[in-house]
Design a protein around this motif. Structure first.
Motif, PDB file in Angstrom:
ATOM      1  N   VAL A 183      -7.095  -6.537   5.356  1.00 55.37           N
ATOM      2  CA  VAL A 183      -5.944  -7.066   4.617  1.00 55.37           C
ATOM      3  C   VAL A 183      -6.393  -7.591   3.257  1.00 55.37           C
ATOM      4  O   VAL A 183      -5.766  -7.313   2.222  1.00 55.37           O
ATOM      5  CB  VAL A 183      -5.252  -8.173   5.431  1.00 55.37           C
ATOM      6  N   ILE A 184      -7.476  -8.344   3.258  1.00 58.20           N
ATOM      7  CA  ILE A 184      -8.007  -8.892   2.005  1.00 58.20           C
ATOM      8  C   ILE A 184      -8.347  -7.766   1.035  1.00 58.20           C
ATOM      9  O   ILE A 184      -8.000  -7.811  -0.161  1.00 58.20           O
ATOM     10  CB  ILE A 184      -9.247  -9.759   2.292  1.00 58.20           C
ATOM     11  N   ASP A 185      -8.996  -6.720   1.557  1.00 53.04           N
ATOM     12  CA  ASP A 185      -9.417  -5.604   0.702  1.00 53.04           C
ATOM     13  C   ASP A 185      -8.217  -4.809   0.186  1.00 53.04           C
ATOM     14  O   ASP A 185      -8.212  -4.356  -0.966  1.00 53.04           O
ATOM     15  CB  ASP A 185     -10.368  -4.676   1.469  1.00 53.04           C
ATOM     16  N   ALA A 186      -7.206  -4.622   1.030  1.00 53.87           N
ATOM     17  CA  ALA A 186      -6.036  -3.856   0.595  1.00 53.87           C
ATOM     18  C   ALA A 186      -5.323  -4.547  -0.557  1.00 53.87           C
ATOM     19  O   ALA A 186      -4.895  -3.897  -1.527  1.00 53.87           O
ATOM     20  CB  ALA A 186      -5.077  -3.657   1.771  1.00 53.87           C
ATOM     21  N   MET A 187      -5.219  -5.869  -0.485  1.00 51.04           N
ATOM     22  CA  MET A 187      -4.565  -6.609  -1.558  1.00 51.04           C
ATOM     23  C   MET A 187      -5.400  -6.586  -2.833  1.00 51.04           C
ATOM     24  O   MET A 187      -4.869  -6.416  -3.933  1.00 51.04           O
ATOM     25  CB  MET A 187      -4.305  -8.044  -1.099  1.00 51.04           C
ATOM     26  N   ALA A 188      -6.710  -6.731  -2.661  1.00 50.50           N
ATOM     27  CA  ALA A 188      -7.591  -6.701  -3.833  1.00 50.50           C
ATOM     28  C   ALA A 188      -7.588  -5.322  -4.485  1.00 50.50           C
ATOM     29  O   ALA A 188      -7.557  -5.196  -5.720  1.00 50.50           O
ATOM     30  CB  ALA A 188      -9.005  -7.101  -3.429  1.00 50.50           C
ATOM     31  N   GLU A 189      -7.598  -4.270  -3.667  1.00 45.34           N
ATOM     32  CA  GLU A 189      -7.598  -2.902  -4.196  1.00 45.34           C
ATOM     33  C   GLU A 189      -6.318  -2.624  -4.965  1.00 45.34           C
ATOM     34  O   GLU A 189      -6.344  -2.023  -6.048  1.00 45.34           O
ATOM     35  CB  GLU A 189      -7.758  -1.910  -3.040  1.00 45.34           C
ATOM     36  N   PHE A 190      -5.183  -3.067  -4.432  1.00 45.74           N
ATOM     37  CA  PHE A 190      -3.930  -2.877  -5.153  1.00 45.74           C
ATOM     38  C   PHE A 190      -3.953  -3.616  -6.486  1.00 45.74           C
ATOM     39  O   PHE A 190      -3.541  -3.075  -7.517  1.00 45.74           O
ATOM     40  CB  PHE A 190      -2.754  -3.370  -4.304  1.00 45.74           C
ATOM     41  N   SER A 191      -4.438  -4.848  -6.466  1.00 50.05           N
ATOM     42  CA  SER A 191      -4.475  -5.637  -7.704  1.00 50.05           C
ATOM     43  C   SER A 191      -5.416  -5.022  -8.727  1.00 50.05           C
ATOM     44  O   SER A 191      -5.148  -5.068  -9.936  1.00 50.05           O
ATOM     45  CB  SER A 191      -4.921  -7.075  -7.387  1.00 50.05           C
ATOM     46  N   ARG A 192      -6.508  -4.427  -8.251  1.00 49.81           N
ATOM     47  CA  ARG A 192      -7.475  -3.828  -9.185  1.00 49.81           C
ATOM     48  C   ARG A 192      -6.968  -2.530  -9.798  1.00 49.81           C
ATOM     49  O   ARG A 192      -7.224  -2.256 -10.975  1.00 49.81           O
ATOM     50  CB  ARG A 192      -8.796  -3.541  -8.461  1.00 49.81           C
ATOM     51  N   HIS A 193      -6.220  -1.715  -9.012  1.00 50.83           N
ATOM     52  CA  HIS A 193      -5.976  -0.346  -9.433  1.00 50.83           C
ATOM     53  C   HIS A 193      -4.513   0.036  -9.644  1.00 50.83           C
ATOM     54  O   HIS A 193      -4.240   0.997 -10.365  1.00 50.83           O
ATOM     55  CB  HIS A 193      -6.609   0.629  -8.425  1.00 50.83           C
ATOM     56  N   SER A 194      -3.572  -0.683  -9.012  1.00 53.60           N
ATOM     57  CA  SER A 194      -2.184  -0.222  -9.078  1.00 53.60           C
ATOM     58  C   SER A 194      -1.198  -1.317  -9.422  1.00 53.60           C
ATOM     59  O   SER A 194       0.006  -1.158  -9.214  1.00 53.60           O
ATOM     60  CB  SER A 194      -1.782   0.409  -7.726  1.00 53.60           C
ATOM     61  N   ASN A 195      -1.667  -2.435  -9.931  1.00 53.53           N
ATOM     62  CA  ASN A 195      -0.788  -3.566 -10.172  1.00 53.53           C
ATOM     63  C   ASN A 195       0.252  -3.252 -11.249  1.00 53.53           C
ATOM     64  O   ASN A 195      -0.073  -2.920 -12.377  1.00 53.53           O
ATOM     65  CB  ASN A 195      -1.612  -4.783 -10.617  1.00 53.53           C
ATOM     66  N   ALA A 196       1.523  -3.340 -10.872  1.00 48.64           N
ATOM     67  CA  ALA A 196       2.641  -3.148 -11.791  1.00 48.64           C
ATOM     68  C   ALA A 196       3.889  -3.592 -11.063  1.00 48.64           C
ATOM     69  O   ALA A 196       3.863  -3.866  -9.857  1.00 48.64           O
ATOM     70  CB  ALA A 196       2.768  -1.682 -12.213  1.00 48.64           C
ATOM     71  N   ASN A 197       4.996  -3.675 -11.804  1.00 50.68           N
ATOM     72  CA  ASN A 197       6.258  -4.008 -11.156  1.00 50.68           C
ATOM     73  C   ASN A 197       6.846  -2.754 -10.526  1.00 50.68           C
ATOM     74  O   ASN A 197       6.462  -1.634 -10.866  1.00 50.68           O
ATOM     75  CB  ASN A 197       7.232  -4.619 -12.157  1.00 50.68           C
ATOM     76  N   ILE A 198       7.803  -2.968  -9.613  1.00 53.20           N
ATOM     77  CA  ILE A 198       8.365  -1.826  -8.878  1.00 53.20           C
ATOM     78  C   ILE A 198       9.760  -1.498  -9.374  1.00 53.20           C
ATOM     79  O   ILE A 198      10.467  -2.350  -9.900  1.00 53.20           O
ATOM     80  CB  ILE A 198       8.407  -2.113  -7.362  1.00 53.20           C
ATOM     81  N   ALA A 199      10.138  -0.231  -9.194  1.00 49.11           N
ATOM     82  CA  ALA A 199      11.515   0.235  -9.425  1.00 49.11           C
ATOM     83  C   ALA A 199      12.022  -0.075 -10.827  1.00 49.11           C
ATOM     84  O   ALA A 199      13.221  -0.203 -11.036  1.00 49.11           O
ATOM     85  CB  ALA A 199      12.458  -0.371  -8.380  1.00 49.11           C
ATOM     86  N   ARG A 200      11.101  -0.195 -11.775  1.00 44.76           N
ATOM     87  CA  ARG A 200      11.507  -0.565 -13.137  1.00 44.76           C
ATOM     88  C   ARG A 200      10.866   0.327 -14.202  1.00 44.76           C
ATOM     89  O   ARG A 200      11.113   0.129 -15.378  1.00 44.76           O
ATOM     90  CB  ARG A 200      11.119  -2.023 -13.432  1.00 44.76           C
ATOM     91  N   ALA A 201       9.994   1.234 -13.800  1.00 44.36           N
ATOM     92  CA  ALA A 201       9.265   2.019 -14.800  1.00 44.36           C
ATOM     93  C   ALA A 201       9.036   3.419 -14.263  1.00 44.36           C
ATOM     94  O   ALA A 201       9.037   3.653 -13.051  1.00 44.36           O
ATOM     95  CB  ALA A 201       7.928   1.353 -15.125  1.00 44.36           C
ATOM     96  N   VAL A 202       8.799   4.350 -15.177  1.00 44.98           N
ATOM     97  CA  VAL A 202       8.488   5.717 -14.780  1.00 44.98           C
ATOM     98  C   VAL A 202       7.015   6.018 -14.971  1.00 44.98           C
ATOM     99  O   VAL A 202       6.573   7.135 -14.714  1.00 44.98           O
ATOM    100  CB  VAL A 202       9.330   6.727 -15.592  1.00 44.98           C
ATOM    101  N   HIS A 203       6.236   5.009 -15.406  1.00 46.45           N
ATOM    102  CA  HIS A 203       4.809   5.281 -15.620  1.00 46.45           C
ATOM    103  C   HIS A 203       4.055   5.310 -14.293  1.00 46.45           C
ATOM    104  O   HIS A 203       4.572   4.908 -13.237  1.00 46.45           O
ATOM    105  CB  HIS A 203       4.197   4.284 -16.601  1.00 46.45           C
ATOM    106  N   GLN A 204       2.814   5.763 -14.352  1.00 43.32           N
ATOM    107  CA  GLN A 204       2.021   6.010 -13.152  1.00 43.32           C
ATOM    108  C   GLN A 204       1.825   4.744 -12.313  1.00 43.32           C
ATOM    109  O   GLN A 204       1.993   4.763 -11.094  1.00 43.32           O
ATOM    110  CB  GLN A 204       0.651   6.585 -13.545  1.00 43.32           C
ATOM    111  N   LEU A 205       1.474   3.637 -12.972  1.00 43.96           N
ATOM    112  CA  LEU A 205       1.231   2.414 -12.209  1.00 43.96           C
ATOM    113  C   LEU A 205       2.508   1.919 -11.528  1.00 43.96           C
ATOM    114  O   LEU A 205       2.470   1.452 -10.383  1.00 43.96           O
ATOM    115  CB  LEU A 205       0.666   1.325 -13.124  1.00 43.96           C
ATOM    116  N   GLY A 206       3.621   2.020 -12.235  1.00 42.14           N
ATOM    117  CA  GLY A 206       4.881   1.610 -11.627  1.00 42.14           C
ATOM    118  C   GLY A 206       5.224   2.454 -10.416  1.00 42.14           C
ATOM    119  O   GLY A 206       5.721   1.949  -9.392  1.00 42.14           O
ATOM    120  N   SER A 207       4.958   3.750 -10.520  1.00 39.18           N
ATOM    121  CA  SER A 207       5.217   4.638  -9.386  1.00 39.18           C
ATOM    122  C   SER A 207       4.319   4.303  -8.206  1.00 39.18           C
ATOM    123  O   SER A 207       4.765   4.293  -7.041  1.00 39.18           O
ATOM    124  CB  SER A 207       5.008   6.097  -9.804  1.00 39.18           C
TER     125      SER A 207
END
Length: 430
Positions: free
Chosen positions: A51-75
Protein backbone atom coordinates in the motif's frame (compact mmCIF):
# COMPACT_ATOMS: atom_id res chain seq x y z
CA UNK A 1 -3.86 -23.00 17.65
CA UNK A 2 -7.19 -23.46 19.38
CA UNK A 3 -9.58 -26.39 18.98
CA UNK A 4 -11.73 -24.06 16.86
CA UNK A 5 -9.22 -24.51 14.03
CA UNK A 6 -10.50 -28.06 13.52
CA UNK A 7 -13.87 -26.56 12.47
CA UNK A 8 -12.39 -24.41 9.72
CA UNK A 9 -14.03 -25.29 6.39
CA UNK A 10 -11.61 -27.31 4.24
CA UNK A 11 -11.74 -24.77 1.41
CA UNK A 12 -10.73 -21.86 3.67
CA UNK A 13 -6.96 -21.41 3.80
CA UNK A 14 -5.06 -20.42 6.92
CA UNK A 15 -3.08 -17.19 6.97
CA UNK A 16 0.71 -17.29 6.86
CA UNK A 17 1.02 -14.69 9.60
CA UNK A 18 4.83 -14.64 9.59
CA UNK A 19 4.84 -13.83 5.88
CA UNK A 20 2.13 -11.21 6.39
CA UNK A 21 4.03 -9.55 9.22
CA UNK A 22 7.09 -9.25 7.00
CA UNK A 23 5.03 -6.96 4.74
CA UNK A 24 4.43 -4.42 7.53
CA UNK A 25 7.53 -2.30 8.20
CA UNK A 26 6.13 -0.73 11.38
CA UNK A 27 5.83 -4.09 13.12
CA UNK A 28 9.61 -4.36 13.37
CA UNK A 29 9.95 -1.27 15.56
CA UNK A 30 10.11 -1.07 19.34
CA UNK A 31 8.09 0.95 21.86
CA UNK A 32 9.71 1.91 25.14
CA UNK A 33 12.48 -0.54 24.40
CA UNK A 34 10.05 -3.44 23.93
CA UNK A 35 8.91 -5.13 20.71
CA UNK A 36 5.82 -3.43 19.36
CA UNK A 37 2.61 -5.34 20.07
CA UNK A 38 -0.01 -3.50 18.05
CA UNK A 39 -3.51 -4.35 19.27
CA UNK A 40 -5.36 -1.23 18.12
CA UNK A 41 -6.36 -2.17 14.57
CA UNK A 42 -10.02 -1.47 15.28
CA UNK A 43 -8.96 2.15 15.61
CA UNK A 44 -6.50 2.31 12.71
CA UNK A 45 -4.84 -0.64 11.01
CA UNK A 46 -1.25 -0.67 9.87
CA UNK A 47 -0.26 -0.57 6.19
CA UNK A 48 1.70 -3.18 4.26
CA UNK A 49 4.55 -2.02 2.07
CA UNK A 50 2.38 -2.82 -0.97
CA UNK A 51 0.00 0.00 0.00
CA UNK A 52 2.80 2.39 0.93
CA UNK A 53 4.61 1.67 -2.34
CA UNK A 54 1.50 2.02 -4.49
CA UNK A 55 0.80 5.48 -3.10
CA UNK A 56 4.41 6.55 -3.45
CA UNK A 57 4.60 5.22 -7.02
CA UNK A 58 1.47 7.12 -8.01
CA UNK A 59 2.81 10.32 -6.45
CA UNK A 60 6.16 9.90 -8.21
CA UNK A 61 4.88 9.07 -11.68
CA UNK A 62 1.20 9.85 -12.25
CA UNK A 63 0.20 12.63 -9.89
CA UNK A 64 -2.47 14.86 -11.46
CA UNK A 65 -6.10 15.77 -11.00
CA UNK A 66 -8.82 13.52 -12.39
CA UNK A 67 -11.57 14.05 -14.97
CA UNK A 68 -10.32 17.55 -15.73
CA UNK A 69 -7.61 17.19 -18.38
CA UNK A 70 -6.83 15.34 -21.58
CA UNK A 71 -3.09 15.15 -20.94
CA UNK A 72 -1.29 11.90 -20.17
CA UNK A 73 -0.92 12.40 -16.43
CA UNK A 74 -4.56 13.35 -16.04
CA UNK A 75 -5.59 10.24 -17.93
CA UNK A 76 -3.38 8.03 -15.77
CA UNK A 77 -4.70 9.58 -12.58
CA UNK A 78 -8.32 9.17 -13.70
CA UNK A 79 -7.69 5.56 -14.66
CA UNK A 80 -6.11 4.83 -11.28
CA UNK A 81 -8.92 6.52 -9.36
CA UNK A 82 -11.71 4.79 -11.28
CA UNK A 83 -9.78 1.53 -11.11
CA UNK A 84 -9.89 1.79 -7.32
CA UNK A 85 -13.65 2.30 -7.50
CA UNK A 86 -13.97 -0.91 -9.54
CA UNK A 87 -11.92 -2.79 -6.95
CA UNK A 88 -14.20 -1.58 -4.16
CA UNK A 89 -17.26 -2.71 -6.11
CA UNK A 90 -15.84 -6.20 -6.64
CA UNK A 91 -14.73 -6.44 -3.00
CA UNK A 92 -18.27 -5.90 -1.69
CA UNK A 93 -19.94 -7.67 -4.63
CA UNK A 94 -21.74 -4.53 -5.76
CA UNK A 95 -23.65 -4.85 -9.06
CA UNK A 96 -21.53 -2.06 -10.55
CA UNK A 97 -19.11 0.65 -9.50
CA UNK A 98 -21.76 3.36 -10.02
CA UNK A 99 -23.01 2.79 -6.48
CA UNK A 100 -19.56 3.40 -4.96
CA UNK A 101 -19.13 6.95 -3.68
CA UNK A 102 -15.73 7.97 -2.34
CA UNK A 103 -15.89 10.02 0.85
CA UNK A 104 -13.28 10.79 3.50
CA UNK A 105 -14.48 8.24 6.09
CA UNK A 106 -17.53 6.36 7.39
CA UNK A 107 -18.65 9.43 9.33
CA UNK A 108 -18.94 11.45 6.15
CA UNK A 109 -20.73 8.57 4.42
CA UNK A 110 -23.41 8.43 7.12
CA UNK A 111 -23.71 12.21 7.19
CA UNK A 112 -24.11 12.24 3.42
CA UNK A 113 -27.25 10.13 3.69
CA UNK A 114 -28.49 12.16 6.66
CA UNK A 115 -28.04 15.50 4.90
CA UNK A 116 -29.60 14.17 1.72
CA UNK A 117 -32.66 13.25 3.77
CA UNK A 118 -32.66 16.70 5.35
CA UNK A 119 -32.47 18.35 1.92
CA UNK A 120 -35.30 16.14 0.70
CA UNK A 121 -37.38 17.03 3.74
CA UNK A 122 -37.17 20.77 3.17
CA UNK A 123 -37.12 20.77 -0.63
CA UNK A 124 -39.96 20.72 -3.12
CA UNK A 125 -40.69 17.68 -5.24
CA UNK A 126 -38.30 15.39 -3.38
CA UNK A 127 -38.53 11.63 -3.40
CA UNK A 128 -40.88 10.54 -0.61
CA UNK A 129 -38.51 7.78 0.51
CA UNK A 130 -36.14 10.43 1.83
CA UNK A 131 -38.65 12.97 3.13
CA UNK A 132 -39.12 13.15 6.91
CA UNK A 133 -42.05 14.73 8.69
CA UNK A 134 -43.15 15.04 12.29
CA UNK A 135 -44.22 11.60 13.45
CA UNK A 136 -41.82 9.73 11.19
CA UNK A 137 -39.17 7.58 12.87
CA UNK A 138 -35.53 6.55 12.49
CA UNK A 139 -34.30 3.39 14.22
CA UNK A 140 -30.73 2.76 15.36
CA UNK A 141 -29.28 0.74 18.27
CA UNK A 142 -27.77 1.35 21.67
CA UNK A 143 -24.40 -0.04 20.54
CA UNK A 144 -23.75 2.51 17.78
CA UNK A 145 -20.61 4.56 17.27
CA UNK A 146 -21.34 8.25 17.75
CA UNK A 147 -21.11 8.70 13.97
CA UNK A 148 -24.24 6.57 13.64
CA UNK A 149 -26.08 8.40 16.44
CA UNK A 150 -25.37 12.12 16.20
CA UNK A 151 -26.28 12.62 12.50
CA UNK A 152 -29.68 11.01 13.10
CA UNK A 153 -30.26 13.01 16.27
CA UNK A 154 -29.56 16.18 14.31
CA UNK A 155 -31.85 15.07 11.49
CA UNK A 156 -34.69 14.31 13.90
CA UNK A 157 -34.26 17.65 15.67
CA UNK A 158 -34.44 19.48 12.35
CA UNK A 159 -37.41 17.60 10.89
CA UNK A 160 -39.54 16.70 13.91
CA UNK A 161 -38.95 12.98 13.40
CA UNK A 162 -38.37 10.64 16.35
CA UNK A 163 -35.28 8.55 17.05
CA UNK A 164 -35.75 5.04 18.44
CA UNK A 165 -33.28 2.25 19.16
CA UNK A 166 -32.74 -1.43 19.81
CA UNK A 167 -31.39 -2.10 23.33
CA UNK A 168 -28.43 -4.32 24.25
CA UNK A 169 -28.70 -7.55 26.24
CA UNK A 170 -26.48 -8.28 29.24
CA UNK A 171 -24.47 -10.60 26.99
CA UNK A 172 -23.67 -7.73 24.62
CA UNK A 173 -26.04 -8.83 21.87
CA UNK A 174 -28.64 -6.75 20.07
CA UNK A 175 -32.06 -7.23 21.67
CA UNK A 176 -34.43 -7.70 18.74
CA UNK A 177 -37.31 -9.10 20.81
CA UNK A 178 -39.35 -5.96 20.12
CA UNK A 179 -38.54 -5.86 16.40
CA UNK A 180 -42.10 -5.52 15.13
CA UNK A 181 -42.99 -2.84 17.67
CA UNK A 182 -39.78 -0.88 17.01
CA UNK A 183 -39.90 -0.92 13.22
CA UNK A 184 -43.35 0.17 12.09
CA UNK A 185 -45.09 1.92 9.21
CA UNK A 186 -43.77 5.18 10.66
CA UNK A 187 -40.14 4.05 10.20
CA UNK A 188 -38.33 5.74 7.32
CA UNK A 189 -34.77 4.49 7.95
CA UNK A 190 -33.02 1.82 10.01
CA UNK A 191 -29.28 2.43 10.46
CA UNK A 192 -27.49 -0.31 12.36
CA UNK A 193 -23.87 -1.16 13.10
CA UNK A 194 -22.88 -4.45 11.50
CA UNK A 195 -19.98 -5.20 13.87
CA UNK A 196 -19.72 -3.20 17.08
CA UNK A 197 -16.46 -1.31 17.44
CA UNK A 198 -16.60 -1.61 21.23
CA UNK A 199 -18.26 -4.98 21.95
CA UNK A 200 -17.11 -6.90 18.90
CA UNK A 201 -20.68 -8.13 18.39
CA UNK A 202 -21.63 -9.10 14.84
CA UNK A 203 -25.28 -8.23 14.50
CA UNK A 204 -27.59 -10.55 12.54
CA UNK A 205 -29.26 -8.20 10.11
CA UNK A 206 -31.56 -10.46 8.08
CA UNK A 207 -34.69 -10.13 10.21
CA UNK A 208 -34.13 -6.39 10.67
CA UNK A 209 -33.72 -5.79 6.95
CA UNK A 210 -36.74 -7.93 6.10
CA UNK A 211 -38.96 -6.10 8.57
CA UNK A 212 -37.71 -2.68 7.47
CA UNK A 213 -38.38 -3.38 3.83
CA UNK A 214 -41.82 -4.78 4.65
CA UNK A 215 -42.81 -1.36 6.04
CA UNK A 216 -41.08 0.56 3.25
CA UNK A 217 -38.09 1.75 5.28
CA UNK A 218 -34.54 2.10 4.00
CA UNK A 219 -31.68 0.18 5.65
CA UNK A 220 -28.12 1.36 6.21
CA UNK A 221 -25.27 -0.68 7.69
CA UNK A 222 -22.31 0.91 9.42
CA UNK A 223 -19.81 -1.65 8.14
CA UNK A 224 -16.68 0.14 9.35
CA UNK A 225 -15.60 -2.84 11.44
CA UNK A 226 -17.03 -5.64 9.30
CA UNK A 227 -15.82 -4.90 5.76
CA UNK A 228 -12.13 -5.07 6.86
CA UNK A 229 -12.60 -8.36 8.70
CA UNK A 230 -15.11 -10.58 6.90
CA UNK A 231 -16.58 -11.14 3.44
CA UNK A 232 -19.13 -8.51 2.46
CA UNK A 233 -21.81 -9.04 -0.18
CA UNK A 234 -24.19 -6.11 -0.49
CA UNK A 235 -26.54 -8.14 -2.67
CA UNK A 236 -26.82 -10.97 -0.16
CA UNK A 237 -27.30 -8.57 2.75
CA UNK A 238 -30.07 -6.81 0.81
CA UNK A 239 -29.34 -3.42 2.37
CA UNK A 240 -29.75 -0.02 0.76
CA UNK A 241 -26.55 1.67 1.96
CA UNK A 242 -23.31 0.66 3.64
CA UNK A 243 -20.50 2.82 4.99
CA UNK A 244 -16.88 1.85 5.61
CA UNK A 245 -13.46 3.45 5.77
CA UNK A 246 -10.00 2.81 4.32
CA UNK A 247 -7.82 3.26 7.35
CA UNK A 248 -9.32 0.28 9.17
CA UNK A 249 -8.61 -2.10 6.25
CA UNK A 250 -4.85 -1.65 5.65
CA UNK A 251 -5.42 1.53 3.64
CA UNK A 252 -4.75 5.22 4.25
CA UNK A 253 -6.70 7.74 6.26
CA UNK A 254 -8.77 10.32 4.42
CA UNK A 255 -10.81 7.95 2.26
CA UNK A 256 -13.94 5.93 2.87
CA UNK A 257 -16.88 4.57 0.94
CA UNK A 258 -20.61 5.03 0.81
CA UNK A 259 -22.21 2.31 -1.25
CA UNK A 260 -25.84 2.78 -2.18
CA UNK A 261 -28.35 1.23 -4.51
CA UNK A 262 -27.95 3.12 -7.76
CA UNK A 263 -31.61 4.04 -8.10
CA UNK A 264 -31.60 5.46 -4.57
CA UNK A 265 -28.46 7.49 -5.16
CA UNK A 266 -29.99 8.83 -8.36
CA UNK A 267 -33.03 10.03 -6.38
CA UNK A 268 -31.01 11.73 -3.63
CA UNK A 269 -30.22 15.45 -3.62
CA UNK A 270 -26.50 16.31 -3.51
CA UNK A 271 -24.56 16.70 -0.28
CA UNK A 272 -21.87 19.21 -1.32
CA UNK A 273 -22.00 21.64 -4.22
CA UNK A 274 -19.05 22.58 -6.41
CA UNK A 275 -16.89 21.32 -9.21
CA UNK A 276 -17.32 17.92 -10.84
CA UNK A 277 -20.74 17.17 -9.36
CA UNK A 278 -22.68 19.13 -11.96
CA UNK A 279 -24.30 18.41 -15.29
CA UNK A 280 -24.63 22.07 -16.23
CA UNK A 281 -24.49 25.42 -14.43
CA UNK A 282 -26.08 28.73 -15.35
CA UNK A 283 -26.52 31.79 -13.18
CA UNK A 284 -30.16 30.82 -12.79
CA UNK A 285 -29.90 27.14 -11.86
CA UNK A 286 -27.75 24.01 -11.75
CA UNK A 287 -28.47 20.45 -12.77
CA UNK A 288 -26.49 17.62 -11.26
CA UNK A 289 -24.38 14.78 -12.55
CA UNK A 290 -25.44 11.19 -12.15
CA UNK A 291 -24.05 9.27 -9.14
CA UNK A 292 -21.40 8.72 -8.01
CA UNK A 293 -20.04 12.03 -9.37
CA UNK A 294 -23.03 13.87 -7.87
CA UNK A 295 -21.64 13.22 -4.39
CA UNK A 296 -17.94 13.82 -5.08
CA UNK A 297 -17.68 17.61 -5.34
CA UNK A 298 -14.20 19.07 -5.64
CA UNK A 299 -10.86 17.33 -5.95
CA UNK A 300 -11.17 13.89 -4.35
CA UNK A 301 -8.55 11.96 -2.33
CA UNK A 302 -6.86 10.51 -5.40
CA UNK A 303 -3.66 9.12 -3.91
CA UNK A 304 -5.67 7.73 -1.02
CA UNK A 305 -7.97 5.93 -3.46
CA UNK A 306 -4.93 4.32 -5.03
CA UNK A 307 -3.87 3.20 -1.55
CA UNK A 308 -7.31 1.80 -0.80
CA UNK A 309 -7.24 -0.12 -4.08
CA UNK A 310 -3.87 -1.61 -3.14
CA UNK A 311 -5.21 -2.57 0.30
CA UNK A 312 -8.14 -4.32 -1.35
CA UNK A 313 -5.73 -6.20 -3.62
CA UNK A 314 -3.80 -7.33 -0.55
CA UNK A 315 -6.89 -8.49 1.37
CA UNK A 316 -8.34 -10.20 -1.70
CA UNK A 317 -5.13 -12.18 -2.15
CA UNK A 318 -5.37 -13.32 1.49
CA UNK A 319 -9.03 -14.41 1.06
CA UNK A 320 -11.48 -12.65 3.37
CA UNK A 321 -12.79 -15.98 4.60
CA UNK A 322 -9.30 -16.73 5.88
CA UNK A 323 -9.12 -13.30 7.51
CA UNK A 324 -12.40 -13.94 9.32
CA UNK A 325 -11.33 -17.38 10.52
CA UNK A 326 -7.95 -16.11 11.70
CA UNK A 327 -9.66 -13.58 13.94
CA UNK A 328 -12.24 -16.10 15.12
CA UNK A 329 -9.40 -18.36 16.25
CA UNK A 330 -7.59 -15.46 17.90
CA UNK A 331 -10.77 -14.66 19.83
CA UNK A 332 -11.10 -18.29 20.93
CA UNK A 333 -7.55 -18.03 22.29
CA UNK A 334 -7.85 -14.54 23.78
CA UNK A 335 -11.17 -14.70 25.60
CA UNK A 336 -10.22 -17.34 28.21
CA UNK A 337 -6.68 -15.95 28.45
CA UNK A 338 -7.98 -12.50 29.32
CA UNK A 339 -10.44 -13.86 31.85
CA UNK A 340 -7.51 -15.44 33.71
CA UNK A 341 -6.52 -11.94 34.84
CA UNK A 342 -7.98 -11.25 38.32
CA UNK A 343 -10.72 -8.62 38.30
CA UNK A 344 -11.02 -8.48 34.51
CA UNK A 345 -14.53 -8.37 33.06
CA UNK A 346 -15.12 -8.70 29.32
CA UNK A 347 -17.78 -6.38 27.96
CA UNK A 348 -19.61 -8.08 25.14
CA UNK A 349 -19.85 -11.66 23.91
CA UNK A 350 -17.61 -14.04 25.85
CA UNK A 351 -17.60 -16.73 23.16
CA UNK A 352 -15.91 -16.55 19.73
CA UNK A 353 -19.22 -16.89 17.88
CA UNK A 354 -21.08 -13.95 16.40
CA UNK A 355 -18.26 -11.61 17.33
CA UNK A 356 -15.22 -10.06 15.71
CA UNK A 357 -11.68 -9.47 16.89
CA UNK A 358 -12.31 -6.45 19.12
CA UNK A 359 -12.44 -7.29 22.83
CA UNK A 360 -13.21 -4.58 25.40
CA UNK A 361 -12.85 -5.10 29.12
CA UNK A 362 -12.82 -3.48 32.53
CA UNK A 363 -10.08 -4.11 35.10
CA UNK A 364 -11.66 -3.70 38.49
CA UNK A 365 -10.44 -0.68 40.43
CA UNK A 366 -8.09 0.56 37.69
CA UNK A 367 -9.03 3.31 35.25
CA UNK A 368 -8.57 2.33 31.59
CA UNK A 369 -6.19 5.26 31.05
CA UNK A 370 -3.91 3.82 33.75
CA UNK A 371 -4.20 0.40 32.16
CA UNK A 372 -3.24 1.85 28.80
CA UNK A 373 -0.17 3.60 30.20
CA UNK A 374 1.16 0.47 31.87
CA UNK A 375 0.55 -1.59 28.73
CA UNK A 376 2.30 1.04 26.61
CA UNK A 377 5.33 0.82 28.91
CA UNK A 378 5.39 -2.89 28.02
CA UNK A 379 5.15 -2.14 24.29
CA UNK A 380 1.50 -3.20 24.07
CA UNK A 381 -0.67 -0.70 22.20
CA UNK A 382 -4.41 -0.78 22.94
CA UNK A 383 -7.17 1.80 22.90
CA UNK A 384 -8.73 3.19 26.06
CA UNK A 385 -11.70 5.51 26.62
CA UNK A 386 -15.34 5.51 25.59
CA UNK A 387 -14.51 4.48 22.01
CA UNK A 388 -16.99 7.01 20.60
CA UNK A 389 -19.72 4.78 22.05
CA UNK A 390 -20.77 6.49 25.27
CA UNK A 391 -24.28 4.98 25.32
CA UNK A 392 -22.76 1.49 25.22
CA UNK A 393 -20.43 2.31 28.10
CA UNK A 394 -23.38 3.67 30.07
CA UNK A 395 -25.35 0.49 29.35
CA UNK A 396 -22.64 -1.52 31.10
CA UNK A 397 -22.15 0.95 33.93
CA UNK A 398 -18.65 2.16 33.08
CA UNK A 399 -17.28 5.49 31.89
CA UNK A 400 -14.62 3.88 29.72
CA UNK A 401 -13.18 0.54 28.62
CA UNK A 402 -9.88 -0.90 27.47
CA UNK A 403 -10.01 -2.49 24.02
CA UNK A 404 -7.65 -4.88 22.26
CA UNK A 405 -8.41 -5.37 18.57
CA UNK A 406 -6.84 -7.87 16.19
CA UNK A 407 -6.10 -8.14 12.50
CA UNK A 408 -4.32 -10.24 9.90
CA UNK A 409 -0.90 -9.66 11.46
CA UNK A 410 -1.90 -10.43 15.07
CA UNK A 411 -0.39 -13.52 16.72
CA UNK A 412 -1.17 -15.60 19.78
CA UNK A 413 2.21 -14.53 21.18
CA UNK A 414 0.98 -10.93 21.11
CA UNK A 415 -2.12 -11.94 23.03
CA UNK A 416 0.18 -13.61 25.58
CA UNK A 417 2.13 -10.33 25.82
CA UNK A 418 -1.13 -8.46 26.46
CA UNK A 419 -2.16 -10.87 29.21
CA UNK A 420 1.29 -10.69 30.83
CA UNK A 421 1.16 -6.90 30.74
CA UNK A 422 -2.30 -6.97 32.36
CA UNK A 423 -0.95 -9.16 35.17
CA UNK A 424 1.82 -6.57 35.58
CA UNK A 425 -0.80 -3.83 35.72
CA UNK A 426 -2.67 -5.73 38.38
CA UNK A 427 0.52 -5.98 40.48
CA UNK A 428 1.37 -2.30 40.04
CA UNK A 429 -2.02 -1.27 41.38
CA UNK A 430 -2.10 -3.92 44.09
Amino acid sequence: MTALASHRPPDVPSLDVDAIRADFPILSRTVNGKPLVYLDSGNTSQKPRQVIDAMAEFSRHSNANIARAVHQLGSEATEAFEGAREKVARFINAPSSNGVVFVKNSTEAINLVSYAMLAASVGQGSDERFRLREGDEIVISEMEHHSNIVPWQLLCERTGATLKWFPITDAGRLDTSGLDELITERTKLVSIVHMSNILGTINPTGAITKRAHEVGALVMLDASQSVPHMPMDVVAYDVDFIAFTGHKMLGPTGIGVLWGREELLAAMPPFLGGGSMIETVTMARTTYAAPPARFEAGTPPITEAVGLGAAIDYLTALDMRAVQWHEKELCAYALPALESVPGLTIMGPRVPLGRGGAISFDLEGIHPHDVGQILDAEGVEVRVGHHCAKPTCARFGVAAMTRASFYVYTTEAEIDALVDALHTTRKVFG
